[in-house]
Motif scaffolding. Structure first.
Motif, mmCIF file in Angstrom:
data_model
loop_
_atom_site.group_PDB
_atom_site.id
_atom_site.type_symbol
_atom_site.label_atom_id
_atom_site.label_comp_id
_atom_site.label_asym_id
_atom_site.label_seq_id
_atom_site.Cartn_x
_atom_site.Cartn_y
_atom_site.Cartn_z
ATOM 1 N N ILE A 109 54.238 8.290 -0.766
ATOM 2 C CA ILE A 109 53.199 8.467 -1.502
ATOM 3 C C ILE A 109 53.389 8.366 -3.199
ATOM 4 O O ILE A 109 54.526 8.892 -3.501
ATOM 5 N N MET A 110 52.626 7.516 -3.689
ATOM 6 C CA MET A 110 52.917 7.169 -5.244
ATOM 7 C C MET A 110 52.069 7.731 -6.124
ATOM 8 O O MET A 110 50.736 7.876 -5.452
ATOM 9 N N ASP A 111 52.436 8.016 -7.215
ATOM 10 C CA ASP A 111 51.598 8.808 -8.249
ATOM 11 C C ASP A 111 52.135 8.618 -9.617
ATOM 12 O O ASP A 111 53.417 8.840 -9.754
ATOM 13 N N GLU A 112 51.593 8.156 -10.454
ATOM 14 C CA GLU A 112 52.016 7.908 -11.871
ATOM 15 C C GLU A 112 53.414 7.027 -12.034
ATOM 16 O O GLU A 112 54.103 7.588 -12.616
ATOM 17 N N GLY A 113 53.225 6.117 -11.112
ATOM 18 C CA GLY A 113 54.482 5.196 -11.245
ATOM 19 C C GLY A 113 55.802 5.677 -10.630
ATOM 20 O O GLY A 113 56.857 5.166 -10.651
ATOM 21 N N LYS A 114 55.453 6.704 -9.791
ATOM 22 C CA LYS A 114 56.826 7.225 -8.993
ATOM 23 C C LYS A 114 56.550 7.163 -7.396
ATOM 24 O O LYS A 114 55.309 7.540 -7.078
ATOM 25 N N ALA A 115 57.657 7.413 -6.716
ATOM 26 C CA ALA A 115 57.451 7.541 -5.531
ATOM 27 C C ALA A 115 57.553 8.931 -5.123
ATOM 28 O O ALA A 115 58.681 9.658 -5.435
ATOM 29 N N VAL A 116 56.686 9.966 -4.976
ATOM 30 C CA VAL A 116 56.603 11.206 -4.946
ATOM 31 C C VAL A 116 57.176 11.646 -3.718
ATOM 32 O O VAL A 116 58.040 12.645 -3.932
ATOM 33 N N VAL A 117 56.954 11.127 -2.614
ATOM 34 C CA VAL A 117 57.740 11.837 -1.332
ATOM 35 C C VAL A 117 57.648 10.715 -0.380
ATOM 36 O O VAL A 117 56.457 9.632 -0.453
ATOM 37 N N GLN A 118 58.318 10.464 0.564
ATOM 38 C CA GLN A 118 58.228 9.399 1.575
ATOM 39 C C GLN A 118 58.850 9.925 2.759
ATOM 40 O O GLN A 118 59.803 10.748 2.892
ATOM 41 N N GLY A 119 58.335 9.388 4.119
ATOM 42 C CA GLY A 119 58.922 9.649 5.436
ATOM 43 C C GLY A 119 57.989 9.372 6.291
ATOM 44 O O GLY A 119 56.940 8.695 5.972
ATOM 45 N N THR A 120 58.290 9.588 7.513
ATOM 46 C CA THR A 120 57.303 9.155 8.605
ATOM 47 C C THR A 120 56.087 10.558 8.435
ATOM 48 O O THR A 120 56.323 11.330 7.827
ATOM 49 N N LEU A 121 55.159 10.201 9.203
ATOM 50 C CA LEU A 121 53.900 11.131 8.952
ATOM 51 C C LEU A 121 54.258 12.566 9.573
ATOM 52 O O LEU A 121 53.957 13.513 9.010
ATOM 53 N N ASP A 122 55.046 12.554 10.795
ATOM 54 C CA ASP A 122 55.736 13.707 11.254
ATOM 55 C C ASP A 122 56.661 14.298 10.344
ATOM 56 O O ASP A 122 56.404 15.705 10.153
ATOM 57 N N GLU A 123 57.541 13.670 9.744
ATOM 58 C CA GLU A 123 58.338 14.409 8.494
ATOM 59 C C GLU A 123 57.639 15.085 7.300
ATOM 60 O O GLU A 123 58.105 16.082 6.918
ATOM 61 N N LEU A 124 56.556 14.246 7.009
ATOM 62 C CA LEU A 124 55.775 14.791 5.891
ATOM 63 C C LEU A 124 54.986 16.162 6.094
ATOM 64 O O LEU A 124 54.763 16.920 5.247
ATOM 65 N N GLN A 125 54.536 16.066 7.343
ATOM 66 C CA GLN A 125 53.598 17.154 7.906
ATOM 67 C C GLN A 125 54.788 18.534 8.017
ATOM 68 O O GLN A 125 54.156 19.230 7.934
ATOM 69 N N HIS A 126 55.840 18.151 8.074
ATOM 70 C CA HIS A 126 56.581 19.288 8.380
ATOM 71 C C HIS A 126 57.718 19.694 7.241
ATOM 72 O O HIS A 126 58.726 20.590 7.190
ATOM 73 N N LEU A 127 57.287 19.035 6.125
ATOM 74 C CA LEU A 127 57.826 19.513 4.644
ATOM 75 C C LEU A 127 57.607 20.853 4.377
ATOM 76 O O LEU A 127 56.646 21.305 4.666
ATOM 77 N N PRO A 128 58.471 21.573 3.931
ATOM 78 C CA PRO A 128 58.392 22.908 3.614
ATOM 79 C C PRO A 128 56.970 23.433 2.700
ATOM 80 O O PRO A 128 56.735 22.436 1.671
#
Length: 277
Positions: free
Chosen positions: A208-227
């Motif tokens: 996931i990119m925003d304003e020139g940075k990779a804000v967060v990355q991972g598999t869909l499952d990993e992103l869904q389970h971020l705190p």
């Protein structure tokens, strides 16, 4: 670079005058992986692809593409690279067959191999019956399909797709998805879009990119389970166009009936753009 990494970028920076399009982006692509770059217009997705494709040089950070540094020379990269730009890169005043023969020749294909690849492209794109028709008479979806196979004629190892479904109807979009999914196991691929549904269907991992940075990355499952993902926004991604922001809200919102499995809580707001070319 790891032996399994087709692309490895660390602290990637790119500036256009006073505008900093990339602000220390990190990402990597594994061999055979389909990676999605997700974010609004101006997030830096296309700029990232342009650096990988040797179309521009980075201003900072490290970048390795198939074991080579694009800033030090493109010869060892370009022959193994397939690029499908967001803007159509085909000729309206040529037929589909003439376009394919022209680009096959540009890629150095000759003889029976060239004939076989052109026939493959017509078959996969569903344009066999329109091979002799001028491209100017094609629908948007037909042009997009031709645009895609033009970038695949030379059987590249790495494919870059920059929002390849822009302006196409749902039926043509599904045809494009089928074509892209048919590449699995044959290529490594980066796919840019601002639509969560496309990433969810096609990609193994998400950046996931925003304003020139990779804000967060991972598999869909990993992103869904971020705190806190279920209750908090992963990122305040924003769009320039309020109407598109409203459409994205419907598509992305975790409570949306349109994409009930998304669950990322990523939310678009209006009136913002990084301003990168």
């Amino acid at each position: 670079m790891s032996s399994s990494h087709v692309i490895e970028a660390s602290g990637l920076e790119r500036r256009y005058g006073e505008i900093q399009a990339l602000k220390g982006t990190d990402l990597h692509l594994e061999k055979g992986e389909f990676l999605g770059l997700l974010g609004p217009n101006g997030a830096g997705k296309t700029t990232t692809l342009r650096l990988i494709a040797c179309l521009e040089q980075r201003d900072g950070g490290q970048l390795s593409v198939m074991g080579h540094d694009p800033n030090k020379g493109s010869t060892q990269i370009l022959g193994r690279l397939g690029v499908v730009p967001q803007e159509l890169a085909i000729y309206d005043n040529l037929t589909a067959l003439e376009n394919l023969n022209f680009f096959a020749g540009m890629h150095g294909l000759t003889g029976t191999h060239k004939v076989d690849r052109v026939q493959w492209a017509l078959q996969v794109s569903g344009l066999e019956d329109r091979a002799g028709d001028l491209v100017q008479g094609f629908s948007g979806g037909m042009k997009r399909r031709l645009n895609l196979v033009v970038g695949l004629l030379h059987e590249p190892d790495l494919v870059l797709l920059d929002e390849p479904t822009v302006g196409v109807d749902p039926q043509s979009r599904n045809h494009l998805f089928d074509m892209i999914e048919g590449l699995r196991g044959q290529v490594s691929l980066i796919y840019t879009t601002h639509m969560m549904g496309e990433i969810e269907r096609l990609c193994d991992r998400i950046v996931i990119m925003d304003e020139g940075k990779a804000v967060v990355q991972g598999t869909l499952d990993e992103l869904q389970h971020l705190p806190g993902v279920k209750d908090q926004r992963v990122s305040q991604l924003e769009l320039e166009d309020p109407q598109r922001a409203a459409e994205a809200e419907e598509t992305w919102h975790p409570m949306s009936a349109a994409r009930p499995r998304c669950g990322l809580g990523v939310h678009f707001l209006g009136n913002h753009g990084e301003g990168s070319p």
